[in-house]
Design a protein around this motif. Structure first.
Motif, short mmCIF file in Angstrom:
data_model
loop_
_atom_site.label_atom_id
_atom_site.label_comp_id
_atom_site.label_asym_id
_atom_site.label_seq_id
_atom_site.Cartn_x
_atom_site.Cartn_y
_atom_site.Cartn_z
N ALA A 39 134.83 60.53 -36.79
CA ALA A 39 134.68 60.91 -35.38
C ALA A 39 133.21 60.89 -34.95
N ILE A 40 132.32 61.30 -35.85
CA ILE A 40 130.88 61.28 -35.55
C ILE A 40 130.40 59.85 -35.35
N ARG A 41 130.79 58.95 -36.25
CA ARG A 41 130.39 57.55 -36.13
C ARG A 41 130.92 56.94 -34.83
N GLN A 42 132.17 57.21 -34.51
CA GLN A 42 132.76 56.67 -33.28
C GLN A 42 132.04 57.19 -32.04
N GLY A 43 131.75 58.48 -32.02
CA GLY A 43 131.04 59.07 -30.89
C GLY A 43 129.65 58.49 -30.72
N TYR A 44 128.98 58.28 -31.84
CA TYR A 44 127.63 57.70 -31.80
C TYR A 44 127.68 56.28 -31.24
N ARG A 45 128.65 55.50 -31.71
CA ARG A 45 128.78 54.12 -31.23
C ARG A 45 129.17 54.08 -29.74
N SER A 46 130.04 54.97 -29.32
CA SER A 46 130.50 54.94 -27.94
C SER A 46 129.40 55.34 -26.95
N HIS A 47 128.40 56.09 -27.41
CA HIS A 47 127.31 56.52 -26.52
C HIS A 47 125.99 55.81 -26.83
N SER A 48 126.04 54.77 -27.64
CA SER A 48 124.81 54.10 -28.07
C SER A 48 124.05 53.43 -26.93
N ASP A 49 124.74 53.09 -25.85
CA ASP A 49 124.07 52.43 -24.73
C ASP A 49 123.58 53.41 -23.66
N GLU A 50 123.74 54.69 -23.89
CA GLU A 50 123.31 55.71 -22.93
C GLU A 50 121.78 55.72 -22.84
N ASP A 51 121.25 55.69 -21.61
CA ASP A 51 119.79 55.66 -21.46
C ASP A 51 119.25 56.75 -20.53
N ASP A 52 120.13 57.55 -19.96
CA ASP A 52 119.70 58.66 -19.09
C ASP A 52 119.33 59.87 -19.97
N PRO A 53 118.05 60.27 -19.98
CA PRO A 53 117.62 61.38 -20.85
C PRO A 53 118.37 62.69 -20.59
N GLU A 54 118.70 62.96 -19.35
CA GLU A 54 119.42 64.20 -19.03
C GLU A 54 120.84 64.15 -19.61
N ARG A 55 121.49 63.02 -19.49
CA ARG A 55 122.84 62.84 -20.03
C ARG A 55 122.81 62.93 -21.57
N ILE A 56 121.80 62.36 -22.18
CA ILE A 56 121.67 62.41 -23.65
C ILE A 56 121.54 63.86 -24.11
N GLN A 57 120.73 64.65 -23.43
CA GLN A 57 120.57 66.05 -23.80
C GLN A 57 121.87 66.83 -23.61
N THR A 58 122.63 66.50 -22.57
CA THR A 58 123.92 67.13 -22.34
C THR A 58 124.88 66.81 -23.50
N ILE A 59 124.90 65.55 -23.91
CA ILE A 59 125.76 65.13 -25.02
C ILE A 59 125.35 65.85 -26.31
N ILE A 60 124.06 65.94 -26.56
CA ILE A 60 123.55 66.61 -27.76
C ILE A 60 123.97 68.07 -27.77
N GLN A 61 123.78 68.77 -26.66
CA GLN A 61 124.14 70.19 -26.60
C GLN A 61 125.64 70.40 -26.80
N ARG A 62 126.44 69.52 -26.20
CA ARG A 62 127.90 69.64 -26.35
C ARG A 62 128.31 69.38 -27.81
N ALA A 63 127.71 68.38 -28.44
CA ALA A 63 128.03 68.06 -29.83
C ALA A 63 127.66 69.21 -30.76
N LEU A 64 126.52 69.85 -30.51
CA LEU A 64 126.12 70.99 -31.34
C LEU A 64 127.08 72.16 -31.17
N THR A 65 127.49 72.41 -29.94
CA THR A 65 128.46 73.48 -29.68
C THR A 65 129.78 73.19 -30.38
N ASP A 66 130.25 71.95 -30.27
CA ASP A 66 131.52 71.57 -30.91
C ASP A 66 131.42 71.68 -32.43
N ALA A 67 130.31 71.25 -33.00
CA ALA A 67 130.13 71.31 -34.45
C ALA A 67 130.17 72.76 -34.93
#
Length: 78
Positions: A39-67
């Motif tokens: 699931a981690i590998r799939q999530g990383y691949r699915s968001h690999s083209d993300e370039d908005d810094p604010e969106r990236i930080q949102t994804i990081i915070q959500r992933a940490l909370t979920d973990a």
């Protein structure tokens, strides 16, 4: 259970990827580790083209909370 040490230092997608795999090692069974590793590998691949810094930080915070939630769920003392 508290998140692994260093969760507050995760700032980039690569740091998040490595941190999440270290969290996987704390899961009780190999099957769970493989499932969440996939699931981690799939999530990383699915968001690999993300370039908005604010969106990236949102994804990081959500992933940490979920973990943290997943570690709490599976390592809770019964």
């Amino acid at each position: 259970m508290a998140p692994l040490a260093g969760a507050e230092l995760v700032q980039t997608p690569v740091q998040l990827y490595r941190y999440l795999f270290r969290c996987c090692r704390k899961l009780p069974t190999t099957a769970m580790q493989q499932h969440y590793g996939h699931a981690i590998r799939q999530g990383y691949r699915s968001h690999s083209d993300e370039d908005d810094p604010e969106r990236i930080q949102t994804i990081i915070q959500r992933a940490l909370t979920d973990a943290h939630w997943i570690l709490e769920k599976y390592t809770k003392k019964k």
